[in-house]
Design a protein around this motif. Structure first.
Motif, PDB file in Angstrom:
ATOM      1  N   ILE A  20      -9.331  -5.853  -5.661  1.00 46.83           N
ATOM      2  CA  ILE A  20      -8.920  -5.533  -4.554  1.00 46.83           C
ATOM      3  C   ILE A  20      -7.042  -4.784  -4.543  1.00 46.83           C
ATOM      4  N   PRO A  21      -6.975  -4.602  -5.185  1.00 43.41           N
ATOM      5  CA  PRO A  21      -5.248  -4.426  -5.267  1.00 43.41           C
ATOM      6  C   PRO A  21      -5.204  -4.495  -3.810  1.00 43.41           C
ATOM      7  N   PRO A  22      -3.871  -5.043  -3.897  1.00 43.91           N
ATOM      8  CA  PRO A  22      -3.130  -5.410  -2.299  1.00 43.91           C
ATOM      9  C   PRO A  22      -2.586  -3.595  -1.668  1.00 43.91           C
ATOM     10  N   ASP A  23      -2.234  -2.462  -2.602  1.00 45.81           N
ATOM     11  CA  ASP A  23      -1.940  -1.493  -1.763  1.00 45.81           C
ATOM     12  C   ASP A  23      -2.668  -0.170  -2.139  1.00 45.81           C
ATOM     13  N   SER A  24      -4.027  -0.616  -2.380  1.00 42.07           N
ATOM     14  CA  SER A  24      -4.790   0.418  -2.595  1.00 42.07           C
ATOM     15  C   SER A  24      -5.092   0.689  -1.472  1.00 42.07           C
ATOM     16  N   PRO A  25      -5.209   2.277  -1.762  1.00 42.05           N
ATOM     17  CA  PRO A  25      -5.165   3.467  -0.163  1.00 42.05           C
ATOM     18  C   PRO A  25      -6.095   2.811   0.503  1.00 42.05           C
ATOM     19  N   ILE A  26      -7.189   2.277   0.952  1.00 37.31           N
ATOM     20  CA  ILE A  26      -7.700   1.579   2.060  1.00 37.31           C
ATOM     21  C   ILE A  26      -7.072   1.241   2.953  1.00 37.31           C
ATOM     22  N   GLY A  27      -6.047   0.303   1.997  1.00 39.30           N
ATOM     23  CA  GLY A  27      -5.330  -0.257   3.821  1.00 39.30           C
ATOM     24  C   GLY A  27      -5.733  -1.022   4.573  1.00 39.30           C
ATOM     25  N   LEU A  28      -5.982  -2.358   3.602  1.00 36.28           N
ATOM     26  CA  LEU A  28      -6.404  -2.997   4.395  1.00 36.28           C
ATOM     27  C   LEU A  28      -5.744  -4.344   4.534  1.00 36.28           C
ATOM     28  N   PRO A  29      -5.909  -4.882   5.369  1.00 37.72           N
ATOM     29  CA  PRO A  29      -4.878  -5.869   5.762  1.00 37.72           C
ATOM     30  C   PRO A  29      -5.537  -7.373   4.900  1.00 37.72           C
ATOM     31  N   PRO A  30      -4.499  -8.599   4.558  1.00 39.09           N
ATOM     32  CA  PRO A  30      -4.627  -9.862   4.272  1.00 39.09           C
ATOM     33  C   PRO A  30      -5.834 -10.402   5.083  1.00 39.09           C
ATOM     34  N   LEU A  31      -6.320 -11.045   4.456  1.00 40.72           N
ATOM     35  CA  LEU A  31      -7.356 -12.105   5.830  1.00 40.72           C
ATOM     36  C   LEU A  31      -6.418 -13.518   6.326  1.00 40.72           C
TER      37      LEU A  31
END
Length: 287
Positions: free
Chosen positions: A274-285
């Motif tokens: 998953i790209p770190p700047d993906s549109p999903i906006g997931l924070p890192p674990l």
């Protein structure tokens, strides 16, 4: 911290662990190849067909409403034409096949009992899920459960993901934040424009959305987020978390904690694609 705060924090923490499981369907090469093998060549054909398939052979109007942040003409270009390439059932098989193949590659070092327990608990979180007003969550909850652990795991994660997403859209609507305003806000705060410009909105529509956010007091004259805007959007995020809390109340704190531990290595593996700047906006674990 109040009980409401605790419920919302648990919902957000669990989201960061099951969302990556779902998201392999967008980013892993095996998932994209499965769509291509079903005749859905090109990223957006697979995306719209796979995500909309639980609704049946629908036209664009329900998808424009439910997906929320795509320009209508972009959805109209994909639907209903994709159903001439693959039926909804074929699209569902392709998305599950691709997701399972992706997860199998990412979790091959984990013992099967780990995956079975994670699937059991994630499915338990979906038991009795309240789907009123949640179209995508309800459509996914109505699908048959998978036969094998990774299929069960991915489908349960997807049901919870879409259930949460429906609640987020409701919070955006309640705050009177329209689709392109939502994207413009994300770009102003933390998202590279290139990741969201692909949603089909014109430059004029982007500019008008920024102007509306400025008039509203969310952006300053330089297009930077104001404290008023940050506070208002945080209220939307809080409402989203609270609306997604019931599955974890049903599961209970001990089983939720156990599920988080089981999902952690799976989510970390999924983050590698998953790209770190993906549109999903997931924070890192958290490490």
């Amino acid at each position: 911290m109040t009980a409401v705060d605790a419920d919302g924090r648990t919902a957000r923490l669990m989201w960061t662990h099951y969302e990556p499981v779902h998201a392999v369907t967008y980013f892993h090469p095996r998932a994209r190849a499965a769509y291509g093998a079903a005749g859905l060549r090109g990223y957006w054909r697979g995306y719209f067909a796979g995500r909309a398939a639980p609704l049946g052979p629908t036209g664009p109007a329900p998808v424009i409403a439910a997906f929320y942040n795509f320009a209508p003409h972009m959805v109209i270009r994909a639907l209903p034409e994709v159903w001439q390439l693959a039926t909804p059932d074929q699209a569902l098989r392709a998305r599950l096949t691709g997701a399972v193949q992706a997860l199998a590659e990412l979790t091959y070092e984990l013992p099967e009992r780990h995956l079975v327990e994670a699937a059991d608990l994630l499915e338990a979180a979906t038991d009795g899920l309240e789907t009123g007003g949640r179209v995508l969550g309800a459509a996914n909850a109505a699908l048959p459960r998978g036969e094998y652990p990774l299929a069960r795991l991915w489908q349960a994660a997807t049901t919870l993901r879409e259930h949460r997403g429906d609640g987020h859209v409701a919070a955006l609507v309640a705050a009177d934040l329209d689709p392109v305003e939502t994207l413009a806000w994300r770009v102003a705060v933390d998202m590279p424009p290139a990741n969201l410009l692909g949603r089909g909105w014109s430059e004029q529509e982007w500019s008008q959305a920024r102007e509306r956010l400025t008039v509203r007091g969310w952006l300053d004259a330089d297009g930077k987020p104001t404290e008023r805007g940050r506070s208002a959007f945080q209220a939307i995020e809080d409402a989203t978390d609270l609306a997604a809390a019931r599955p974890w109340l049903t599961l209970g704190p001990d089983r939720a904690h156990r599920l988080r531990d089981l999902l952690d290595p799976i989510a970390r593996a999924a983050h590698t694609v998953i790209p770190p700047d993906s549109p999903i906006g997931l924070p890192p674990l958290a490490s």
